[in-house]
Write a protein that holds these residues in place. Structure first.
Motif, PDB file in Angstrom:
ATOM      1  N   PHE B 351       0.875  -1.160   0.000  1.00 18.75           N
ATOM      2  CA  PHE B 351       0.000   0.000   0.000  1.00 18.75           C
ATOM      3  C   PHE B 351       0.918   1.217   0.000  1.00 18.75           C
ATOM      4  CE2 PHE B 351      -2.176  -3.455   2.094  1.00 18.75           C
ATOM      5  CZ  PHE B 351      -3.340  -3.511   1.369  1.00 18.75           C
ATOM      6  N   PHE B 357       5.215   0.126   8.884  1.00 12.49           N
ATOM      7  CA  PHE B 357       4.548  -0.627   9.937  1.00 12.49           C
ATOM      8  C   PHE B 357       3.133  -1.019   9.525  1.00 12.49           C
ATOM      9  CE2 PHE B 357       1.652  -0.581  13.578  1.00 12.49           C
ATOM     10  CZ  PHE B 357       2.147  -1.665  14.266  1.00 12.49           C
ATOM     11  N   GLU B 358       2.370  -0.066   8.991  1.00 14.60           N
ATOM     12  CA  GLU B 358       0.990  -0.361   8.589  1.00 14.60           C
ATOM     13  C   GLU B 358       0.960  -1.462   7.549  1.00 14.60           C
ATOM     14  OE1 GLU B 358      -2.263   0.516   9.319  1.00 14.60           O
ATOM     15  OE2 GLU B 358      -1.262   1.267  11.093  1.00 14.60           O
ATOM     16  N   LEU B 362      -1.369  -4.411   8.659  1.00 16.69           N
ATOM     17  CA  LEU B 362      -2.677  -4.582   8.034  1.00 16.69           C
ATOM     18  C   LEU B 362      -3.050  -6.052   7.893  1.00 16.69           C
ATOM     19  CD1 LEU B 362      -3.076  -1.931   5.224  1.00 16.69           C
ATOM     20  CD2 LEU B 362      -4.712  -2.473   7.006  1.00 16.69           C
ATOM     21  N   GLY B 363      -2.037  -6.884   7.756  1.00 16.33           N
ATOM     22  CA  GLY B 363      -2.319  -8.304   7.626  1.00 16.33           C
ATOM     23  C   GLY B 363      -2.682  -8.952   8.953  1.00 16.33           C
ATOM     24  N   TYR B 365      -4.195  -7.133  11.873  1.00 18.66           N
ATOM     25  CA  TYR B 365      -5.261  -6.525  12.669  1.00 18.66           C
ATOM     26  C   TYR B 365      -6.478  -7.431  12.773  1.00 18.66           C
ATOM     27  CZ  TYR B 365      -2.900  -1.982  12.510  1.00 18.66           C
ATOM     28  OH  TYR B 365      -2.019  -0.954  12.639  1.00 18.66           O
ATOM     29  N   ARG B 366      -6.851  -7.979  11.643  1.00 17.70           N
ATOM     30  CA  ARG B 366      -8.094  -8.733  11.581  1.00 17.70           C
ATOM     31  C   ARG B 366      -8.118  -9.908  12.560  1.00 17.70           C
ATOM     32  NH1 ARG B 366     -12.185 -10.212   7.909  1.00 17.70           N
ATOM     33  NH2 ARG B 366     -11.656  -8.719   6.329  1.00 17.70           N
ATOM     34  N   ARG B 417       5.014 -10.286   6.405  1.00 14.25           N
ATOM     35  CA  ARG B 417       3.587 -10.243   6.715  1.00 14.25           C
ATOM     36  C   ARG B 417       2.980 -11.649   6.698  1.00 14.25           C
ATOM     37  NH1 ARG B 417       0.532  -5.957   3.296  1.00 14.25           N
ATOM     38  NH2 ARG B 417       0.207  -7.497   1.672  1.00 14.25           N
TER      39      ARG B 417
END
Lengths: 344, 518, 327
Positions: B351, B357-358, B362-363, B365-366, B417
């Motif tokens: 992205f 870090f994001e 992002l992978g 958080y869910r 990730r």
């Protein structure tokens, strides 16, 4: 100031000056926005007598609050790379439907709740219909807005003798919320400003701390990469349009308290000012960058600018022309499309 | 000054894209009437070179002479007699075959050819190359990819170029068609055209190139004459010296047959009419997957993780409790502990607007959502620290944008990730595309460690050398099915190449011997 | 046996016209039933007068949309209005009323403004929608500054145009002139360049099409047609009006979509646009035959909105399978 969810992470020590530059580079739109704001205020204080006054500050904040509330949905749609042009029509529809509902004897609070809910539903429907259109979604939202406002006008005209404007006794508390001389627990601040601040804080918190908020930025940055992380583009698209519809309806009902009578064209200026606020704040219309924090700055800049132009004796038409001219350089600053050479 | 017969002459050319230096002081020249190959690994700068010659890109510094001038854009290049066939099959699906062939040949207002002329020429040209009678008024969108590829090639040939550039453009053609293309290339060369072939597929060149320029990391490593063009010489120039001898043999110990499989696939057909695929993956194994372009191995990878759905059958995952579940969509794969890493970083990996870090978090958080969908940062933060350490990612500041990292480090973030999700099986689609050797070694080491801990790996690569000393098994795809599975000592340059071209094992040996003799 | 091949290829090329043609026939039949007066000589003359600005405005959008990048010109209405108010306020106000001056001004202003937009799109590299959005705002404001409220007079020779009594009228000739410009345009190679640029700009660029010139040319053509539309509009309302022309934006976009053009570029043409505009006209004409009383304005509004939604959806359904096949 931006709400881009870039979590600050325990980092290596960098020299203080380098970090400062770094911060400025990361938050360039906000820095420019605040700079613009300061410049406008300085210009106003020099050019317009009485520009720096409690009165003027209050009126600027009041108008910025309406714009800011209406631009919330636009910001989120823009983060996904779209635009919602149905906002002014939903505002107008809600603005005439509220007095019409009050006239049926419904309590104003209940009517407002119903209208906001209806706005959410209408927005979601708009999102569902426009999802597949992608680049052309904004045209769909335009057509959708027309249908909505047409339907609302037919409904309000049904029982009355005259078409168009709708009048009803508006409860004093609603007038107080949105009127220029409204008071918030005795303080001389129109409550709508407080509402805007509350909405801003909640929005920034939600975007930063929920999966939904992170999905917005992920999708805006790269659709395919987001889909690989099981982020549903459809659901997010639907959600932002629903929020846009709901917030438009909310703005519409609050504007009734401001203006005192249901007037369908009350939303018209918001067609472009919401886009302008988003753009001036620095949210990229290509998706991915910016956020509601930026739009708050954008709304303030736009309102201060308008106030300055009014103070300088410019007509509404001239203000419109100036804002129109301002959009292109602002977009050019944040969201130029890549040159075709780099796309092959 | 310049040799009169030089069609292309570049000296000291450099080109950067932001932080990435695609070409560094690069030298290149090609004569009229020769087939000249530009060879290099992915990311070596060969496509950038081709784009500068064809006027699409402009050099940052250096001298560019193409047919006596310096083309500043494709229009000027075309006026000089340059025709380029790009890697991507560029056609307008809604427009007719005729329009797709003749695009750009007319003046701004005046048409150069009559409608009748266009129709006849288009028909005969397509007939000559494809052997099919195609109605030239058809919209291109209805035709199969291989025909589209021919349309793009015919578009270039129609221009009767003095300089023809093929940028990895035989990708969508089968072997037979490739031969026909080579025939046409020879004919053009004999007529005095300079033909540049840009490729990383060495075997293709051995047959037709008169000379070859080898690029590595944006610089010219050497120029080979016809007699010297063979795989050994090319590979030597293309890859850093110490590359082949893998730093440590990463192959696993070889007795795991007793374990039940982690994933099994039986009689799966990716598309209708493709060869059925039977596939088994035991824990502790690294399986390499390869093939010529368009042979179904990429589709197979997509099917294995549920991005594409198969025409028939589905991959089955064997869970530790003994139950079996099918992967039908990406969310199934995720739930069953199958992670996916794409080498196409730009499109389906990073992205670009978000921080380093994001991009990793992002992978995660869910899997760690708190009440009401609120994300919790504790787990991603510790995972980030762990993975940065493990892959020695040069992060700088974790809140910097990911695009501030080098390509190799970006790819490390993506692989990290996948690791951070603690999967049982990792599927990688050409992850080493355009990354440096050090990064590759980090990948091999960590993937092997992952397998030794009981995980399994499916690793797609178009570069054969990647498998050597790394994979336990290599499945070579031809026509949508697994043509041959190679293990042990068979995992070597020659046998894999032979399998990719669908040759029997013995034929591969004789092919090799013939070439050695010539 | 008859050779059906040319016919089939013609059909294939004009697939997108099926829906507008079918709709046109249905609407004609409905109009014949509800309002036979439309089919008299004066009915047709009136129809031409009323429909001409919309037809020309829709045609003006066509080349711009065909150039791709989602460049729907949202500013077409205000630009039309700008020409209208400047004609009335500046030219007639200063006594320049000769037809040559009026036509030259309308064509020049339309073309120049559109070329300016093209240059911004190309060189500033801002998405076309944003450029035209800001144009909309800018021109709407400027129009009101030039002429705060409707009024003024048109040149004397133009007053007779608005009578709409005979079919063979000057407005018809202007319309024919617009179609002639379009016809000439489709005979040139430029038309092919435009289609290819819209269909796939990267392919066109690498194949040696001067895509920047094509985009400028598309806007130039569109601008000239806006100029003609503005003249017909001025003749129709016989005055200057800073606001009314703004409504042409939504109508023309709806007509364009209704005519089967693809808003994402590459596909579109005069026939579709004319049909789309005629359909729009017939729909509002039919709506007017119902006695909605004070609802009539709202009924028109809601129907235009719904028609736009439905025709966009139909367009998507028609093109969706092809996009699927591409992947």
């Amino acid at each position: 100031m931006t709400s881009t969810p870039n979590t600050t992470f325990p980092r290596m020590k960098a020299p203080a000056r380098g970090r400062m530059l770094q911060w400025i580079r990361c938050n360039r739109p906000s820095v420019i926005g605040v700079g613009l704001l300061v410049a406008l205020v300085v210009m106003g204080s020099l050019l317009v007598p009485g520009f720096i006054s409690v009165q003027n500050a209050r009126s600027i904040l009041l108008l910025a609050a309406f714009l800011g509330l209406a631009s919330l949905g636009q910001t989120m749609v823009a983060l996904l790379g779209g635009l919602d042009l149905s906002i002014p029509y939903v505002i107008g529809a809600a603005n005439i439907l509220l007095p019409s509902l009050i006239n049926t004897g419904m309590p104003a609070g209940l009517a407002m709740a119903i209208l906001v809910l209806a706005g959410l539903v209408v927005g979601a429907l708009n999102g569902a219909l426009s999802y597949k259109l992608q680049g052309q979604a904004l045209i769909m939202s335009l057509g959708f807005g027309f249908a909505v406002v047409g339907a609302a006008q037919i409904y309000t005209t049904l029982g009355s003798a005259v078409g168009g404007n709708v009048f009803a006794p508006i409860p004093a508390w609603l007038t107080n919320i949105a009127a220029f001389n409204g008071r918030f627990f005795g303080l001389p601040i129109p409550p709508v400003i407080v509402i805007w601040i509350a909405v801003t804080v909640v929005t920034l918190f939600i975007v930063r701390n929920t999966w939904f908020g992170h999905s917005l930025y992920a999708l805006g940055g790269s659709r395919v990469a987001a889909s690989r992380l099981l982020i549903s583009e459809f659901r997010t698209w639907l959600a932002v349009h629903a929020i846009s519809g709901g917030m438009s309806a909310f703005t519409g009902v609050l504007l009734l308290g401001f203006s005192g009578g249901g007037y369908v064209a009350v939303g018209d200026p918001y067609l472009f000012t919401t886009v302008a606020a988003v753009v001036i704040g620095g949210t990229s219309l290509l998706g991915g960058g910016g956020g509601y924090g930026s739009t708050v700055i954008g709304a303030l800049v736009l309102t201060v600018l308008t106030s300055l132009l009014v103070g300088m004796g410019m007509s509404f038409a001239a203000q419109q022309a100036v804002v129109g001219l301002l959009i292109i350089p602002m977009v050019a600053l944040y969201a130029r499309t890549p040159h075709i050479r780099s796309q092959i | 000054m310049n040799d009169r017969t030089l069609a292309v002459d570049l000296s000291g050319v450099s080109k950067s894209f932001g932080e990435t230096r695609a070409l560094v002081n690069c030298q290149f020249s090609a004569r009229a009437g020769e087939v000249h190959a530009i060879v290099g690994e992915n990311g070596s700068g060969k496509s950038t070179l081709a784009k500068i010659i064809s006027g699409v890109l402009r050099e940052d510094s250096g001298e560019v002479h193409v047919l006596g001038a310096t083309p500043r854009n494709p229009v000027e290049a075309q006026a000089l007699g340059v025709a380029t066939i790009f890697q991507e099959v560029l056609v307008a699906d809604e427009a007719s075959v005729i329009d797709n062939l003749y695009v750009g040949l007319d003046g701004l207002l005046r048409r150069k050819f009559s409608a009748r002329q266009r129709e006849q020429e288009a028909r005969s040209l397509l007939k000559r190359f494809t052997g099919l009678d195609i109605d030239p008024s058809m919209p291109v969108g209805t035709l199969p990819l291989s025909i589209k590829q021919w349309i793009v090639i015919c578009r270039a040939i129609l221009r009767q170029p003095k300089l023809l550039i093929l940028d990895e453009s035989s990708a969508a053609l089968d072997l037979d068609a490739t031969m026909r293309l080579h025939g046409e290339i020879s004919r053009l060369r004999d007529a005095g055209t300079c033909v540049l072939i840009v490729t990383h597929r060495i075997s293709e060149l051995v047959r037709i190139a008169d000379r070859a320029t080898v690029l590595r990391d944006g610089s010219t490593m050497g120029v080979l004459d016809k007699v010297d063009i063979n795989e050994k010489n090319l590979l030597e120039l293309m890859t850093p010296r110490d590359r082949h001898v893998s730093e440590a043999d990463n192959r696993g110990s070889s007795k795991k047959a007793a374990l039940p499989p982690l994933m099994s696939i039986s009689d799966l057909r990716s598309v209708q009419g493709a060869e059925p695929i039977n596939f088994k993956l035991e824990p502790g194994t690294i399986v390499g997957v390869t093939g010529l372009d368009g042979q179904g191995h990429e589709r197979f990878i997509a099917t294995a993780v549920g991005i594409a759905s198969a025409h028939q059958g589905a991959p089955l995952v064997h869970l530790p409790d003994g139950s079996i579940a099918a992967i039908k969509k990406l969310s199934d794969a995720e739930a069953l502990g199958v992670a996916y890493v794409s080498g196409d970083r730009k499109r389906e990996g990073i992205f670009p607007d978000l921080s380093v870090f994001e991009n990793l978090a992002l992978g995660l958080y869910r899997d760690n959502l708190g009440p009401m969908g609120f994300i919790q940062r504790a787990a991603p933060v510790s995972a980030f620290a762990r993975e940065v350490q493990r892959f020695s990612i040069k992060v700088g500041n974790a809140s910097n944008k990911i695009t501030s990292l080098s390509g190799g480090n970006q790819q490390k973030v993506l692989v990290a990730r996948a690791f951070a999700k603690k999967p049982r099986l990792i599927v990688l689609n050409d992850p080493a595309r355009g990354v440096d050797l050090g990064t590759k070694r980090d990948f091999y080491r960590e993937l092997r460690a992952f397998a030794d801990d009981g995980g399994a790996v499916i690793y797609l690569s178009s570069e054969i050398e990647e498998f050597i000393g790394f994979a336990d098994r290599v499945d070579v795809f031809v026509d949508g099915g697994i043509f041959r599975s190679l293990t042990g000592d068979e995992i070597a340059e020659e046998p894999i190449l032979a399998a990719m071209f669908g040759q029997a094992l013995e034929a591969a040996m004789t092919f090799d011997m013939q070439r050695a003799a010539s | 046996m008859i050779d059906t091949k040319p016919f089939r290829s013609l059909m294939r090329r004009n697939e997108h016209l099926f829906v507008p043609i079918a709709l046109f026939i249905v609407l004609l039949v409905a109009a014949a039933l509800r309002s036979p007066g439309l089919f008299t000589s004066s009915g047709v003359a009136g129809a031409i007068l009323v429909a001409a600005p919309l037809i020309l405005a829709t045609m003006a959008l066509t080349p711009i949309v065909m150039a791709g990048r989602g460049s729907v010109d949202l500013a077409v209405g205000p630009l039309l209005g700008f020409i209208n108010v400047t004609l009335v306020q500046w030219l007639v106000g200063s006594g320049w009323t000769s037809p040559v001056t009026i036509f030259a001004w309308a064509l020049f202003v339309g073309a120049a403004y559109q070329v300016l937009q093209a240059l911004v799109i190309i060189y500033v590299r801002v998405a076309p929608v944003i450029v035209t959005l800001s144009s909309y705002l800018f021109l709407t404001g400027v129009n009101l500054m030039i002429m705060p409220r409707a009024g003024g007079v048109v040149p004397e020779w133009m007053t007779k145009w608005g009578a709409g009594t005979s079919i063979i009228s000057p407005v018809l000739f202007v319309l024919i002139a617009g179609l002639a410009i379009w016809f000439v345009f489709t005979r040139t190679a430029f038309h092919i360049h435009l289609r290819m640029t819209g269909a796939d700009e990267r392919m066109a660029y690498t194949s040696g099409v001067r895509t920047n010139w094509v985009r400028i040319g598309a806007h130039l053509l569109g601008g000239m047609l806006v100029g003609l539309a503005a003249i017909c509009h001025t003749a129709l309302i016989s005055s200057g009006d800073p606001v009314q022309a703004g409504t042409y934006t939504l109508q023309a976009i709806t007509a364009l979509v209704l005519g089967g053009a693809s808003l994402s570029g590459g596909r579109g043409g005069a026939i579709g646009s004319v049909l789309g505009a005629l359909n729009m006209f017939l729909i509002s004409h039919l709506l007017a035959t119902f006695n909605f009383g004070m609802f009539s304005g709202f009924a028109t509004q809601i129907s235009f909105g719904l028609i736009l939604i439905i025709s966009l959806l139909i367009n998507v359904l028609l093109t969706a399978p092809k996009i699927q096949a591409m992947r």
